[in-house]
Design a protein around this motif. Structure first.
Motif, short mmCIF file in Angstrom:
data_model
loop_
_atom_site.label_atom_id
_atom_site.label_comp_id
_atom_site.label_asym_id
_atom_site.label_seq_id
_atom_site.Cartn_x
_atom_site.Cartn_y
_atom_site.Cartn_z
N SER A 120 0.84 -1.19 0.00
CA SER A 120 0.00 0.00 0.00
C SER A 120 0.88 1.24 0.00
N GLN A 121 0.33 2.29 -0.57
CA GLN A 121 1.04 3.56 -0.61
C GLN A 121 0.04 4.65 -0.23
N SER A 122 0.41 5.47 0.72
CA SER A 122 -0.47 6.53 1.24
C SER A 122 -1.79 5.95 1.71
N GLY A 123 -1.75 4.75 2.30
CA GLY A 123 -2.93 4.12 2.86
C GLY A 123 -3.83 3.45 1.85
N GLN A 124 -3.44 3.43 0.57
CA GLN A 124 -4.27 2.81 -0.46
C GLN A 124 -3.58 1.55 -0.99
N LEU A 125 -4.34 0.45 -1.10
CA LEU A 125 -3.82 -0.81 -1.62
C LEU A 125 -3.49 -0.63 -3.10
N ILE A 126 -2.22 -0.91 -3.46
CA ILE A 126 -1.81 -0.76 -4.85
C ILE A 126 -1.41 -2.08 -5.50
N LEU A 127 -0.86 -3.03 -4.71
CA LEU A 127 -0.40 -4.29 -5.25
C LEU A 127 -0.75 -5.43 -4.30
N HIS A 128 -0.79 -6.64 -4.83
CA HIS A 128 -0.94 -7.80 -3.96
C HIS A 128 -0.07 -8.93 -4.50
N LEU A 129 0.26 -9.84 -3.63
CA LEU A 129 1.08 -10.99 -3.99
C LEU A 129 0.14 -12.17 -4.17
N PRO A 130 0.15 -12.81 -5.35
CA PRO A 130 -0.65 -14.02 -5.49
C PRO A 130 -0.22 -15.04 -4.43
N ALA A 131 -1.18 -15.74 -3.86
CA ALA A 131 -0.90 -16.66 -2.75
C ALA A 131 0.13 -17.71 -3.15
N VAL A 132 1.10 -17.93 -2.26
CA VAL A 132 2.13 -18.95 -2.46
C VAL A 132 1.88 -20.04 -1.42
N THR A 133 1.62 -21.26 -1.88
CA THR A 133 1.35 -22.37 -0.97
C THR A 133 2.66 -22.87 -0.35
N ILE A 134 2.67 -23.01 0.97
CA ILE A 134 3.81 -23.53 1.71
C ILE A 134 3.38 -24.90 2.22
N THR A 135 4.05 -25.95 1.75
CA THR A 135 3.61 -27.30 2.06
C THR A 135 4.30 -27.92 3.26
N GLN A 136 5.52 -27.47 3.58
CA GLN A 136 6.26 -28.07 4.69
C GLN A 136 6.76 -27.00 5.64
N ALA A 137 6.87 -27.38 6.91
CA ALA A 137 7.36 -26.47 7.95
C ALA A 137 8.87 -26.56 8.06
N ILE A 138 9.55 -26.21 6.95
CA ILE A 138 11.01 -26.26 6.93
C ILE A 138 11.54 -24.90 6.49
N THR A 139 12.81 -24.65 6.75
CA THR A 139 13.45 -23.43 6.26
C THR A 139 13.57 -23.56 4.75
N GLN A 140 13.08 -22.55 4.03
CA GLN A 140 13.07 -22.62 2.57
C GLN A 140 13.12 -21.24 1.95
N SER A 141 13.51 -21.21 0.70
CA SER A 141 13.54 -19.98 -0.07
C SER A 141 12.50 -20.06 -1.17
N THR A 142 11.72 -19.02 -1.30
CA THR A 142 10.69 -18.99 -2.34
C THR A 142 11.25 -18.49 -3.66
N GLY A 143 12.43 -17.87 -3.62
CA GLY A 143 12.98 -17.26 -4.82
C GLY A 143 12.30 -15.92 -5.05
N PRO A 144 12.39 -15.39 -6.27
CA PRO A 144 11.74 -14.10 -6.54
C PRO A 144 10.22 -14.26 -6.68
N LEU A 145 9.49 -13.38 -6.04
CA LEU A 145 8.03 -13.35 -6.11
C LEU A 145 7.60 -12.03 -6.72
N GLN A 146 6.64 -12.05 -7.61
CA GLN A 146 6.22 -10.84 -8.32
C GLN A 146 4.89 -10.31 -7.78
N PHE A 147 4.86 -9.05 -7.39
CA PHE A 147 3.63 -8.39 -7.00
C PHE A 147 2.87 -8.00 -8.26
#
Length: 151
Positions: A120-147
């Protein structure tokens, strides 16, 4: 003249003079080249043994935008049911690195867990991240994610 007030004043003055500390030399400040900080990531220290971490980079976030990330347990109707971890970052116009720590014991077996985000910028929602499913409770890297642009 009475001697008692004069002695007390002298004694008090001597105590005050002895109690002050000598000025210490200023420690040299590290230059920006000496600091090895990744922009956007606060120094959380080493990862404790009882925690896990999801990390990656967020692309498309404009400078000065406030980014909120959340690791959520989601029900069958795609509604958030439980917050596992969250973080707030400030965009810098470049790929924004993130680290989100969570307790793996709170990670429910068999439930759907997603990483969600919004900017959000100046209190207005401008971007969102498409949901990323996390299947395991392990330390992991998602890599680059695009808003993407918010509807």
């Amino acid at each position: 003249m009475q001697l008692r007030p004069l002695v007390l004043l002298a004694l008090f003055s001597a105590l005050v003079a002895c109690s002050s500390e000598a000025p210490k030399p200023a420690a040299p400040q590290p230059t920006p080249a000496q600091e090895k900080k990744v922009p956007g990531i606060e120094d959380l220290g080493p990862l404790p043994a009882y925690q896990r971490e999801i990390s990656g980079t967020l692309n498309g976030v404009p400078a000065a935008a406030e980014v909120e990330l959340a690791l959520l347990v989601i029900d069958d109707r795609s509604r958030p049911q439980q917050l596992l971890a969250s973080s707030v970052l400030t965009g810098n116009g470049k790929p924004l690195a993130f680290r989100l720590r969570f307790n793996p014991e709170a990670f429910p077996a068999g439930a759907r867990v997603e990483l969600r985000g919004r900017a959000s910028q100046s209190g207005q929602l401008i971007l969102h991240l498409p949901a990323v499913t996390i299947t395991q409770a392990i330390t992991q890297s998602t890599g680059p994610l695009q808003f993407v642009k918010a509807p």
